[in-house]
Scaffold this motif. Structure first.
Motif, mmCIF file in Angstrom:
data_model
loop_
_atom_site.group_PDB
_atom_site.id
_atom_site.type_symbol
_atom_site.label_atom_id
_atom_site.label_comp_id
_atom_site.label_asym_id
_atom_site.label_seq_id
_atom_site.Cartn_x
_atom_site.Cartn_y
_atom_site.Cartn_z
ATOM 1 N N LEU A 1 -1.322 6.969 -0.501
ATOM 2 C CA LEU A 1 -1.228 6.320 0.815
ATOM 3 C C LEU A 1 -2.434 6.686 1.674
ATOM 4 O O LEU A 1 -2.365 6.630 2.902
ATOM 5 N N SER A 2 -3.535 7.093 1.027
ATOM 6 C CA SER A 2 -4.659 7.627 1.801
ATOM 7 C C SER A 2 -5.286 6.597 2.741
ATOM 8 O O SER A 2 -5.942 6.976 3.708
ATOM 9 N N ASP A 3 -5.078 5.301 2.497
ATOM 10 C CA ASP A 3 -5.619 4.278 3.406
ATOM 11 C C ASP A 3 -4.582 3.801 4.419
ATOM 12 O O ASP A 3 -4.839 2.891 5.200
ATOM 13 N N LYS A 4 -3.390 4.390 4.377
ATOM 14 C CA LYS A 4 -2.287 3.894 5.226
ATOM 15 C C LYS A 4 -2.027 4.869 6.380
ATOM 16 O O LYS A 4 -2.390 6.042 6.314
ATOM 17 N N VAL A 5 -1.360 4.387 7.409
ATOM 18 C CA VAL A 5 -0.927 5.252 8.505
ATOM 19 C C VAL A 5 0.480 5.739 8.155
ATOM 20 O O VAL A 5 1.384 4.921 7.946
ATOM 21 N N ILE A 6 0.652 7.047 8.081
ATOM 22 C CA ILE A 6 1.988 7.584 7.756
ATOM 23 C C ILE A 6 2.898 7.378 8.966
ATOM 24 O O ILE A 6 2.564 7.765 10.087
ATOM 25 N N GLN A 7 4.027 6.741 8.713
ATOM 26 C CA GLN A 7 4.930 6.367 9.806
ATOM 27 C C GLN A 7 5.976 7.448 10.096
ATOM 28 O O GLN A 7 6.683 7.375 11.086
ATOM 29 N N ASP A 8 6.063 8.429 9.209
ATOM 30 C CA ASP A 8 7.101 9.456 9.347
ATOM 31 C C ASP A 8 6.590 10.577 10.271
ATOM 32 O O ASP A 8 5.828 11.449 9.868
ATOM 33 N N ASP A 9 7.046 10.553 11.537
ATOM 34 C CA ASP A 9 6.539 11.506 12.538
ATOM 35 C C ASP A 9 6.998 12.939 12.258
ATOM 36 O O ASP A 9 6.319 13.892 12.657
ATOM 37 N N GLU B 1 11.146 12.090 1.189
ATOM 38 C CA GLU B 1 9.950 11.967 0.341
ATOM 39 C C GLU B 1 9.859 10.634 -0.392
ATOM 40 O O GLU B 1 8.785 10.227 -0.814
ATOM 41 N N GLY B 2 10.998 9.950 -0.531
ATOM 42 C CA GLY B 2 11.022 8.693 -1.277
ATOM 43 C C GLY B 2 10.025 7.665 -0.747
ATOM 44 O O GLY B 2 9.504 6.844 -1.497
ATOM 45 N N ASP B 3 9.729 7.716 0.571
ATOM 46 C CA ASP B 3 8.787 6.747 1.155
ATOM 47 C C ASP B 3 7.337 7.195 1.009
ATOM 48 O O ASP B 3 6.425 6.452 1.367
ATOM 49 N N LEU B 4 7.128 8.420 0.536
ATOM 50 C CA LEU B 4 5.780 8.992 0.547
ATOM 51 C C LEU B 4 5.292 9.437 -0.828
ATOM 52 O O LEU B 4 4.224 9.019 -1.281
ATOM 53 N N PHE B 5 6.073 10.270 -1.476
ATOM 54 C CA PHE B 5 5.555 10.996 -2.632
ATOM 55 C C PHE B 5 5.330 10.082 -3.842
ATOM 56 O O PHE B 5 5.999 9.093 -4.019
ATOM 57 N N PHE B 6 4.377 10.478 -4.656
ATOM 58 C CA PHE B 6 3.958 9.830 -5.908
ATOM 59 C C PHE B 6 3.103 8.570 -5.669
ATOM 60 O O PHE B 6 2.704 7.922 -6.622
#
Ligand code: NAD
Length: 329
Positions: free
Chosen positions: A271-279, A263-268
């Motif tokens: 990132l709504s304009d980004k492509v999530i890289q965590d498959d 979650e450290g790369d995502l939460f808080f």
């Protein structure tokens, strides 16, 4: 004291600035997380104040010691993100907020259970679109269901009380058994019984070497088919890949997460304009029976007030060279 906050959000600033009127520390808020590349920002500060996804590793603590930081103040109860051996080696005491509101996390656990079960999130959208069909929304009565709680401390007991109030049979497993458990009316048992008898399993133990991936391929196979699994504790209690397999094979019927291993790369962050890289994370999002919240179980007014209050008390006690009751040993 000059205090620098890492991973500080507007709500942190609001609560801390308000309560600091009684403490008069100099507070400086940074949005960036603490890690090896940002530790330099602690230069000229006495105290570094961090949250759950900041990184207080050996390398970071060594840098903080070089910058003459005197205290590491955690705005959390959990301290699995802090290298305590390094903190001791570099003589930086670590203080935390041991209990800020067990109700906040226990009540969020219930929110996850009820949403997954009664599908209110789907009903909300359907009604707004004029779709009044009930197909796919069927739930089950919680009354008489067996709930297995792993970890019966402050949050586990608060959750036990809630589920008892709903008429559930509550089983609990903890390495320590406290009399409070029996007063609540829960039954202490072993992990094998929790796995084989529970309709809902909820994790409330800390992340330690003993509990890392406590939910894994082997333990999932011992659970009741269609089990509801809830984790509001720490992401790495669950082997996410094994859970995805469990969901695909319908061994796990529902999954509610407030925490995630990576979650450290995502939460808080927004990132709504980004492509999530965590498959792995995006695979979880694709299941209709998975509900994820972004580490918000603690997020009530009561908890934020208490976090700010106790953190400032910890810092003031340190400044006045008083004992530190909330020091992490
Ligand atoms: P607590 O210390 O009061 O209780 C933890 C309990 O877990 C203790 O009774 C302990 O004996 C037990 N335990 C330790 N090792 C165990 C093991 N191997 N197996 C089973 N039980 C074990 O802590 P708490 O305040 O109840 O918090 C529990 C956890 O909730 C924290 O460690 C933290 O990770 C998590 N938490 C999450 C949020 C959130 O916002 N999602 C907020 C606060 C806390």
């Amino acid at each position: 004291m000059r205090v620098v906050f890492f991973s500080a959000k507007p709500y942190d600033k609001q609560f801390f600035e308000n309560l600091n009127k009684a403490h008069h520390h100099e507070l400086h808020f940074l949005d960036v997380p603490l890690h090896a590349d940002t530790a330099v920002l602690a230069r000229s500060f006495d105290v570094v104040c961090i949250f759950v996804n900041d990184e207080a590793s050996l390398a970071v603590i060594q840098q903080l010691a070089d910058l003459n930081v005197q205290l590491l103040a955690l705005r959390s109860a959990g301290y699995n993100h802090v290298d305590l051996t390094a903190a001791q080696k570099f003589k930086i005491p670590v203080v935390r907020v041991p209990a800020y509101s067990p109700y906040s996390v226990a009540e969020h656990t219930l929110a996850l259970v009820l949403t997954l079960n009664r599908k209110t999130h789907r009903a909300y959208n359907r009604i707004r679109e004029g779709n009044f069909s009930l197909n796919g929304l069927m739930g089950f009565d919680l009354h008489d269901k067996t709930v297995g709680l792993i970890g019966l401390g402050k949050i586990g007991f608060a959750a036990a009380r809630i589920f008892k109030g709903l008429g559930c049979r509550v089983l609990g497993y903890d390495v320590l058994q406290q009399p409070e458990g029996r007063e609540i009316g829960l039954k202490y048992t072993d992990l094998a019984t929790i796995y084989s008898e529970s309709d809902i399993i909820s994790l409330h133990c800390p992340l330690t070497p003993d509990t890392f991936h406590i939910v894994n391929k082997t333990t999932i196979a011992q659970m009741k088919r269609g089990v509801m699994l809830i984790n509001t504790s720490r992401g790495a209690l669950i082997d996410t890949i094994a859970v995805i397999e469990g969901l695909k094979h319908e061994q796990i019927g529902y999954l509610g997460l407030d925490v995630y291993e990576e979650e450290g790369d995502l939460f808080f962050a927004d990132l709504s304009d980004k492509v999530i890289q965590d498959d792995v994370f995006t695979r979880l999002l694709a299941f209709p029976n998975v509900l994820i919240t972004g580490h918000q179980a603690f997020f009530t007014q009561n908890a934020l007030h208490k976090i700010a209050e106790v953190t400032l008390q910890n810092i003031t006690a340190f400044a006045q060279k008083e004992p530190l009751p909330n020091a992490v040993k």
